[in-house]
Design a protein around this motif. Structure first.
Motif, mmCIF file in Angstrom:
data_model
loop_
_atom_site.group_PDB
_atom_site.id
_atom_site.type_symbol
_atom_site.label_atom_id
_atom_site.label_comp_id
_atom_site.label_asym_id
_atom_site.label_seq_id
_atom_site.Cartn_x
_atom_site.Cartn_y
_atom_site.Cartn_z
ATOM 1 N N LYS A 1 -8.600 -8.992 7.218
ATOM 2 C CA LYS A 1 -8.665 -7.765 6.414
ATOM 3 C C LYS A 1 -10.074 -7.525 5.884
ATOM 4 O O LYS A 1 -10.558 -6.388 5.871
ATOM 5 N N SER B 1 -4.551 1.348 -5.100
ATOM 6 C CA SER B 1 -5.194 0.321 -4.285
ATOM 7 C C SER B 1 -4.578 0.272 -2.896
ATOM 8 O O SER B 1 -3.368 0.162 -2.760
ATOM 9 N N SER B 2 -5.420 0.372 -1.886
ATOM 10 C CA SER B 2 -4.994 0.236 -0.493
ATOM 11 C C SER B 2 -6.239 0.023 0.355
ATOM 12 O O SER B 2 -7.367 0.245 -0.113
ATOM 13 N N ARG C 1 -7.213 1.804 2.899
ATOM 14 C CA ARG C 1 -7.856 3.097 3.132
ATOM 15 C C ARG C 1 -8.674 3.524 1.927
ATOM 16 O O ARG C 1 -9.839 3.933 2.061
ATOM 17 N N ASN C 2 -8.085 3.423 0.737
ATOM 18 C CA ASN C 2 -8.801 3.826 -0.479
ATOM 19 C C ASN C 2 -10.013 2.947 -0.744
ATOM 20 O O ASN C 2 -11.052 3.426 -1.209
ATOM 21 N N SER D 1 -10.667 -6.908 -4.904
ATOM 22 C CA SER D 1 -9.337 -7.492 -4.715
ATOM 23 C C SER D 1 -9.090 -8.603 -5.732
ATOM 24 O O SER D 1 -7.975 -8.761 -6.241
ATOM 25 N N ILE E 1 -7.191 -4.965 -2.299
ATOM 26 C CA ILE E 1 -5.950 -5.408 -1.675
ATOM 27 C C ILE E 1 -5.131 -6.145 -2.728
ATOM 28 O O ILE E 1 -5.665 -6.952 -3.488
ATOM 29 N N GLN F 1 0.031 -8.617 -0.002
ATOM 30 C CA GLN F 1 -0.945 -8.596 1.083
ATOM 31 C C GLN F 1 -2.030 -9.640 0.819
ATOM 32 O O GLN F 1 -2.311 -9.978 -0.328
#
Length: 259
Positions: A64, A122-123, A125-126, A201, A207, A211
């Motif tokens: 990731k 939070s993702s 893509r973002n 993160s 993230i 995840q």
């Protein structure tokens, strides 16, 4: 030295992307019978507070981090190069682009990134969008100066007089002549993005659990008791972050030196 850094990067990528094919343990599956177990034959790098295998989480988290850093860097370089080219060939556009660059360079990254992540969620893509929007400005400024110098070169002027399209000049003549600068910016941006992803993160704004990322591995291990007694919960993730950043940044420095 360039071969040395390329070798390290290659080995890390093999570990991250090929490793899961050999070490086939689900990084998200908890094992409540093996919580915080030290490295053993069953769990090569031990387990975390939920009994999840650290090695499999390390490979999944590394994937990731690399995907986020690579995606954000490619988008950032595309945006920076486009804006820089527009600014370099058009005086009026340059004034607008440079004002935009000045504005975005004023923002302290982590303060604004945390604020926006808290607002939009939070993702992956973002996180990529945030990294691109708030790191493209320095690269754009550097590329504007590089392209302006090239634009005034005699061979570029001849091409323009002969009616060669700007897009052809950009792809066939300008980009090849600023290749080393682009490589230095690209590698530096990737190293920067890996640190940004891990930091956000870790703070809970990138993230998120369940995840896996290098930042979430460190976040889960956030306990003063784990620092000395349960080193396997945080040290491998920290070492992987350092190795990725060190090798990618080191490769960029070799290109900067022209070696």
């Amino acid at each position: 030295m360039k071969k040395f850094y390329i070798t390290i990067i290659s080995l890390l990528l093999i570990f991250i992307f090929v490793g899961p094919l050999v070490y086939d343990i689900d990084p998200a599956t908890p094992d409540l019978r093996n919580i915080e177990v030290a490295p053993s034959s069953e769990h090569v790098m031990g387990t975390d507070g939920l009994g999840r295998d650290i090695l499999s989480r390390l490979m999944s988290g590394g994937q990731k981090s690399v995907i986020i850093s690579l995606s954000s860097t490619m988008l950032k370089m595309l945006l920076a190069l486009t804006l820089a080219f527009i600014a370099a060939i058009n005086t009026k556009a340059e004034a607008v682009v440079m004002r935009i660059v000045d504005i975005f360079m004023c923002f302290p990254f982590y303060v604004i990134a945390v604020s926006i992540a808290a607002f939009i969620g939070s993702s992956m893509r973002n996180l990529i969008i945030i990294i691109v929007l708030f790191t493209f400005a320095p690269a754009t400024r550097i590329l504007v100066n590089e392209i302006k110098v090239l634009k005034d070169a005699e061979f570029i002027q001849v091409l323009r007089i002969n009616g060669i399209k700007n897009s052809q000049i950009l792809f066939k003549h300008i980009i090849p002549n600023i290749r080393d600068t682009l490589l230095v910016l690209f590698t530096g941006s990737m190293a920067q993005a890996i640190l940004m992803e891990a930091s956000l993160s870790f703070l809970g704004f990138g993230i998120k659990e369940p995840q896996t990322s290098l930042g979430t591995i460190l976040s889960v291990a956030l306990n003063i008791l784990n620092v000395g007694d349960k080193w396997w919960m945080w040290l491998p993730a920290g070492v992987l972050v350092v190795l990725l950043v060190f090798s990618i940044q080191g490769l960029g420095e070799q290109y900067a030196k022209g070696e």
